[in-house]
Design a protein around this motif. Structure first.
Motif, PDB file in Angstrom:
ATOM      1  N   PHE A  16      -6.725  -2.535   3.681  1.00 35.81           N
ATOM      2  CA  PHE A  16      -5.522  -3.250   3.237  1.00 35.81           C
ATOM      3  C   PHE A  16      -5.033  -4.201   4.328  1.00 35.81           C
ATOM      4  O   PHE A  16      -4.594  -5.313   4.037  1.00 35.81           O
ATOM      5  CB  PHE A  16      -4.424  -2.258   2.871  1.00 35.81           C
ATOM      6  CG  PHE A  16      -3.199  -2.912   2.278  1.00 35.81           C
ATOM      7  CD1 PHE A  16      -3.213  -3.354   0.969  1.00 35.81           C
ATOM      8  CD2 PHE A  16      -2.056  -3.096   3.034  1.00 35.81           C
ATOM      9  CE1 PHE A  16      -2.092  -3.968   0.409  1.00 35.81           C
ATOM     10  CE2 PHE A  16      -0.932  -3.696   2.492  1.00 35.81           C
ATOM     11  CZ  PHE A  16      -0.950  -4.134   1.171  1.00 35.81           C
ATOM     12  N   GLU A  17      -5.149  -3.771   5.590  1.00 28.81           N
ATOM     13  CA  GLU A  17      -4.734  -4.625   6.702  1.00 28.81           C
ATOM     14  C   GLU A  17      -5.654  -5.833   6.837  1.00 28.81           C
ATOM     15  O   GLU A  17      -5.219  -6.913   7.239  1.00 28.81           O
ATOM     16  CB  GLU A  17      -4.717  -3.817   8.003  1.00 28.81           C
ATOM     17  CG  GLU A  17      -3.603  -2.768   8.033  1.00 28.81           C
ATOM     18  CD  GLU A  17      -3.695  -1.862   9.251  1.00 28.81           C
ATOM     19  OE1 GLU A  17      -4.743  -1.893   9.945  1.00 28.81           O
ATOM     20  OE2 GLU A  17      -2.719  -1.123   9.516  1.00 28.81           O
TER      21      GLU A  17
ATOM     22  N   LEU B 197      -6.354   2.265   4.573  1.00 26.02           N
ATOM     23  CA  LEU B 197      -5.332   1.549   5.341  1.00 26.02           C
ATOM     24  C   LEU B 197      -5.921   0.350   6.073  1.00 26.02           C
ATOM     25  O   LEU B 197      -5.372  -0.759   6.035  1.00 26.02           O
ATOM     26  CB  LEU B 197      -4.673   2.503   6.334  1.00 26.02           C
ATOM     27  CG  LEU B 197      -3.552   1.920   7.204  1.00 26.02           C
ATOM     28  CD1 LEU B 197      -2.427   1.372   6.334  1.00 26.02           C
ATOM     29  CD2 LEU B 197      -3.023   2.972   8.170  1.00 26.02           C
ATOM     30  N   GLU B 198      -7.108   0.541   6.699  1.00 32.23           N
ATOM     31  CA  GLU B 198      -7.705  -0.552   7.464  1.00 32.23           C
ATOM     32  C   GLU B 198      -8.172  -1.701   6.550  1.00 32.23           C
ATOM     33  O   GLU B 198      -8.102  -2.880   6.915  1.00 32.23           O
ATOM     34  CB  GLU B 198      -8.885  -0.045   8.308  1.00 32.23           C
ATOM     35  CG  GLU B 198      -9.983   0.660   7.532  1.00 32.23           C
ATOM     36  CD  GLU B 198      -9.743   2.159   7.385  1.00 32.23           C
ATOM     37  OE1 GLU B 198     -10.737   2.891   7.195  1.00 32.23           O
ATOM     38  OE2 GLU B 198      -8.573   2.597   7.487  1.00 32.23           O
TER      39      GLU B 198
ATOM     40  N   LEU C 293       0.869  -1.185   0.000  1.00 31.68           N
ATOM     41  CA  LEU C 293       0.000   0.000   0.000  1.00 31.68           C
ATOM     42  C   LEU C 293       0.899   1.225   0.000  1.00 31.68           C
ATOM     43  O   LEU C 293       1.681   1.435   0.934  1.00 31.68           O
ATOM     44  CB  LEU C 293      -0.906   0.002   1.232  1.00 31.68           C
ATOM     45  CG  LEU C 293      -2.005   1.074   1.244  1.00 31.68           C
ATOM     46  CD1 LEU C 293      -3.059   0.762   0.189  1.00 31.68           C
ATOM     47  CD2 LEU C 293      -2.658   1.159   2.623  1.00 31.68           C
TER      48      LEU C 293
ATOM     49  N   THR D 150       1.513   4.505   0.849  1.00 32.54           N
ATOM     50  CA  THR D 150       0.947   5.552   1.726  1.00 32.54           C
ATOM     51  C   THR D 150       1.634   6.903   1.550  1.00 32.54           C
ATOM     52  O   THR D 150       1.356   7.838   2.303  1.00 32.54           O
ATOM     53  CB  THR D 150       1.056   5.104   3.193  1.00 32.54           C
ATOM     54  OG1 THR D 150       2.430   4.796   3.496  1.00 32.54           O
ATOM     55  CG2 THR D 150       0.202   3.877   3.453  1.00 32.54           C
TER      56      THR D 150
ATOM     57  N   THR E 181      -8.282   7.061   0.088  1.00 35.18           N
ATOM     58  CA  THR E 181      -7.604   5.767  -0.032  1.00 35.18           C
ATOM     59  C   THR E 181      -6.182   5.974  -0.543  1.00 35.18           C
ATOM     60  O   THR E 181      -5.777   7.086  -0.908  1.00 35.18           O
ATOM     61  CB  THR E 181      -8.359   4.835  -0.994  1.00 35.18           C
ATOM     62  OG1 THR E 181      -8.369   5.421  -2.311  1.00 35.18           O
ATOM     63  CG2 THR E 181      -9.795   4.627  -0.528  1.00 35.18           C
ATOM     64  N   PHE E 182      -5.435   4.870  -0.571  1.00 35.22           N
ATOM     65  CA  PHE E 182      -4.058   4.896  -1.068  1.00 35.22           C
ATOM     66  C   PHE E 182      -3.936   3.900  -2.220  1.00 35.22           C
ATOM     67  O   PHE E 182      -4.602   2.851  -2.212  1.00 35.22           O
ATOM     68  CB  PHE E 182      -3.070   4.518   0.029  1.00 35.22           C
ATOM     69  CG  PHE E 182      -3.059   5.448   1.207  1.00 35.22           C
ATOM     70  CD1 PHE E 182      -2.277   6.589   1.206  1.00 35.22           C
ATOM     71  CD2 PHE E 182      -3.858   5.181   2.314  1.00 35.22           C
ATOM     72  CE1 PHE E 182      -2.274   7.453   2.279  1.00 35.22           C
ATOM     73  CE2 PHE E 182      -3.857   6.024   3.399  1.00 35.22           C
ATOM     74  CZ  PHE E 182      -3.069   7.179   3.393  1.00 35.22           C
TER      75      PHE E 182
ATOM     76  N   VAL F   3      -1.966  10.198  -0.619  1.00 35.76           N
ATOM     77  CA  VAL F   3      -3.375   9.891  -0.377  1.00 35.76           C
ATOM     78  C   VAL F   3      -4.209  10.394  -1.556  1.00 35.76           C
ATOM     79  O   VAL F   3      -3.966  11.474  -2.099  1.00 35.76           O
ATOM     80  CB  VAL F   3      -3.871  10.510   0.950  1.00 35.76           C
ATOM     81  CG1 VAL F   3      -3.804  12.024   0.910  1.00 35.76           C
ATOM     82  CG2 VAL F   3      -5.286  10.033   1.267  1.00 35.76           C
TER      83      VAL F   3
END
Length: 432
Positions: free
Chosen positions: A47-48, A44-45, A10, A12, A20-21, A15
């Motif tokens: 992608f995690e 980010l959340e 991702l 980062t 989003t990224f 942005v």
């Protein structure tokens, strides 16, 4: 084994507007890293969550897409005799087996989207998806009424279950069977032609690059010939065009749609996309000068400018609906705005075309005009009215922006039945 590694990351560092990224493919070789876009962006959340045990259906599908991208990159690296970023990028862009048709379609679609040719990319996607359904023995699933998410799921399932289609399998018999399948599915011969022209272009590219033998080419005389669209009469008679001029619109939407249709008719049959792209810089007191979007990227010759003499009626339409204030870089008509992506521009042009067609259908019904009156009708009416007035095909061809008079002949409509009757009546006009 190559000393190069891949990883989906991702990015980062930047942005996007929606928060989003971009998700990218990172390739590392001798401590040097390069990043390649995947076309996916995530928060980010999200992608995690992507690699968690329960990411959710949508993220799971995205994860599968990203895995496929990385697998393709790994296959390319493994086949390199020695790694270099230049050779890796060249082979990656070819995206898979050069002798496989769906991979060739994917590569072409990516190339077209990068070039900003969203409409052509959409056409290639439709052709690819249709051939994919036929090759896998699937029936056509109507998309009408389905949400974008449902359509995306259908396409993903089709792609997941598709076996490769080598160029060698596409023979004249294969194409004849495809045409018959399409007709049985309720599609027209015109649609068959629209879907098979991209396939023919891919064959030509593959043969030119030496990836496919000329002997495998399935098109042409004594092989398979792509059906041409039916030469349906699309133009209106001058008397019907006058009725549209004289029509009193019931609403502002009707008035604007009628005027855009008339502007196309008055200005060399200019299509909605080119109308939308006109700026005041291209306008002077007597003319509008433009280059057709359709030919801007498809010809290697010097771009052919079309100069349209502006009639008072066309100037009046600009006066009624033109954007204010008038500055050189401002779009004349309020269809597009600045800084749109090719996909966003295409969506706006499609919506404008749909709106004009909807209200022109209402106007035609109110006037008792039985023909289907669309934006395309305006272009055909422009050329046909001039033909019936004795104007040369050469002039009409230049006005339409055609590369040859042969193309123009397909546009020129036949004379009305009553005009033909008057001509053939001379066969029995015996002296009294």
């Amino acid at each position: 084994m190559q000393d190069a590694s891949t990883h989906i990351i991702l990015d980062t560092r930047r942005v996007l507007k929606d928060g989003t990224f971009p998700v990218k493919l990172r390739v590392t070789h001798q401590r040097k890293q390069k990043y390649y876009p995947t076309g996916v962006s995530l928060a980010l959340e999200d992608f995690e969550r992507l690699n968690s045990n329960r990411p959710g259906r949508e993220l799971k599908d995205i994860g599968l897409e990203l895995q496929d991208i990385e697998r393709k990159a790994v296959r390319v690296i493994e086949k390199l005799p020695s790694f270099s970023f230049e050779e890796f990028e060249r082979r990656l862009q070819r995206s898979g087996s050069p002798s496989e048709i769906f991979s060739a379609f994917d590569t072409a679609i990516t190339r077209l989207r990068k070039a900003g040719r969203a409409a052509t990319a959409d056409n290639y996607e439709s052709a690819r998806n249709s051939l994919r359904r036929f090759a896998s023995g699937k029936a056509f699933t109507p998309r009408k009424g389905k949400t974008k998410a449902e359509i995306a799921t259908l396409l993903h399932e089709e792609e997941k279950n598709t076996t490769p289609l080598p160029f060698s399998r596409v023979t004249p018999d294969f194409l004849e069977n495809y045409e018959e399948w399409m007709l049985q599915e309720g599609r027209s011969g015109t649609t068959v032609g629209i879907y098979l022209r991209p396939l023919r272009a891919l064959f030509n590219e593959a043969i030119a690059s030496g990836e496919v033998s000329q002997e495998l080419y399935p098109f042409g005389k004594r092989k398979y010939q792509i059906p041409s669209g039916a030469n349906v009469k699309k133009a209106l008679a001058l008397k019907d065009i006058q009725r549209i001029f004289d029509y009193v619109p019931a609403t502002e939407s009707e008035a604007r749609s009628r005027d855009l249709w008339l502007f196309s008719y008055l200005c060399s049959g200019i299509n909605v996309k080119d109308i939308a792209r006109l700026t005041y810089r291209q306008l002077d007191k007597e003319t509008i000068i433009f280059v057709r979007s359709k030919t801007r990227r498809t010809t290697r010759q010097k771009q052919k400018q079309i100069t349209v003499p502006l009639l008072p009626e066309a100037m009046a339409i600009i006066g009624r609906w033109g954007n204010k204030p008038v500055t050189p870089d401002t779009y004349i008509f309020p269809v597009l705005v600045s800084a749109l992506s090719p996909e966003q521009e295409l969506a706006r042009v499609k919506q404008a075309t749909k709106t004009v067609n909807k209200y022109m259908k209402r106007i035609a019904t109110a006037l008792g005009i039985e023909k289907d009156v669309t934006t395309y009708t305006a272009r055909h009416s422009f050329s046909t009215v001039l033909k019936r007035s004795g104007v040369s095909t050469a002039f009409i061809s230049e006005s339409l922006g055609h590369s040859s008079e042969k193309t123009t002949q397909h546009y020129l409509d036949s004379f009305e039945t009553d005009a033909k009757r008057q001509v053939v009546s001379k066969l029995t006009a015996f002296p009294k």
